[in-house]
Design an enzyme around this catalytic site. Sequence first.
Site, PDB file in Angstrom:
ATOM      1  N   ALA A  18      14.454  -6.614   1.548  1.00  0.00           N
ATOM      2  CA  ALA A  18      15.902  -6.594   1.327  1.00  0.00           C
ATOM      3  C   ALA A  18      16.359  -7.489   0.176  1.00  0.00           C
ATOM      4  O   ALA A  18      17.516  -7.883   0.119  1.00  0.00           O
ATOM      5  CB  ALA A  18      16.621  -7.005   2.616  1.00  0.00           C
ATOM      6  N   SER A  44       9.186 -10.174  -0.626  1.00  0.00           N
ATOM      7  CA  SER A  44       7.771 -10.419  -0.896  1.00  0.00           C
ATOM      8  C   SER A  44       7.538 -11.683  -1.706  1.00  0.00           C
ATOM      9  O   SER A  44       6.390 -12.042  -1.974  1.00  0.00           O
ATOM     10  CB  SER A  44       7.176  -9.219  -1.632  1.00  0.00           C
ATOM     11  OG  SER A  44       7.855  -9.021  -2.869  1.00  0.00           O
ATOM     12  N   TYR A 179       2.163   8.503  -1.554  1.00  0.00           N
ATOM     13  CA  TYR A 179       3.512   8.225  -1.043  1.00  0.00           C
ATOM     14  C   TYR A 179       3.881   9.191   0.080  1.00  0.00           C
ATOM     15  O   TYR A 179       4.358   8.779   1.150  1.00  0.00           O
ATOM     16  CB  TYR A 179       4.509   8.333  -2.194  1.00  0.00           C
ATOM     17  CG  TYR A 179       5.933   7.961  -1.833  1.00  0.00           C
ATOM     18  CD1 TYR A 179       6.299   6.629  -1.676  1.00  0.00           C
ATOM     19  CD2 TYR A 179       6.906   8.949  -1.658  1.00  0.00           C
ATOM     20  CE1 TYR A 179       7.600   6.284  -1.360  1.00  0.00           C
ATOM     21  CE2 TYR A 179       8.204   8.609  -1.345  1.00  0.00           C
ATOM     22  CZ  TYR A 179       8.556   7.277  -1.191  1.00  0.00           C
ATOM     23  OH  TYR A 179       9.854   6.940  -0.868  1.00  0.00           O
ATOM     24  N   ALA A 181       1.926  10.968   2.015  1.00  0.00           N
ATOM     25  CA  ALA A 181       1.103  10.739   3.206  1.00  0.00           C
ATOM     26  C   ALA A 181       1.587   9.526   3.979  1.00  0.00           C
ATOM     27  O   ALA A 181       1.614   9.528   5.215  1.00  0.00           O
ATOM     28  CB  ALA A 181      -0.360  10.567   2.803  1.00  0.00           C
TER      29      ALA A 181
END
Length: 274
Positions: A18, A44, A179, A181
């Site tokens: 976010a 991250s 992506y 999958a």
Amino acid sequence: MSYELTGLEGKIAVVTGAGRMRSIGRSIALELAKAGCDVVITGSGRSPDAFPDDEKKAGWRDIESVAEEIRALGRRALPLISNVADLEAVKLLADKVVQEFGRVDFVINNAGAARAGDRAPVVDVDPVAWRNVIDVNLNGSFYMSQVFGRKLIEQGEGGAIINISSVGGKLMAPSTAAYAASKAGLHALTAAMAGEVGQYGIRVNAICPGIVSTSRLDDLSPAQWEAIINTYVPLKRAGAPAEIGSMVVYLCSKQGEWISGQFYSVDGGQVAGR
């Protein structure tokens, strides 16, 4: 007299991924805060050197900036750096949430892998890029769902898990195998878990955004995106991030309490009927 969504005041929501200024995750966090939730936001730990130019110009500080916006709305915010693809990090995240707020009510699995060499034919795609997409998009959502799902079951008061998928998981287009999958797998995770935790009053749903105005669109020019939108999107415009956020709010609300196991396309009509 206005119609209001209820059951959100004072609830604790966790939103992963976010921190970006132009992003779905930020908008989900803000819409939940507007609805009355206190919000935990994860990022991250991006290096400011890697921020887009508009974030640099704005003096953006990733999840710290989003936390300030949440607090400005009168709600509590807890910004935490966390890697959803690391099970131990997810366990630590859950412990911090419960330590800070005493509980959790809504879990929104929004963190996604950045495009990095995975948009290629299956015979060409780098296995490292493949694993990264699966690790973040699918495994990360599994770890979050398992760890926080256990917390929700222990609490015994229901709750909601919402997986942010994509119409890409339904379209399964050429050169998007990794992506697609990861997102199709997310639909399977959503459906299976919904059947497992419904007995505890926990709902599990997926939202499948189409083309949304975020920094992910920076890889093509505005003119290129306009041509794609005019060709494939009946409503002839990109979605606003807040339009995904409002769908999250509805699915978390008391009014959305009888909805579970669904994959909702929020895409301007791009993927009709499925």
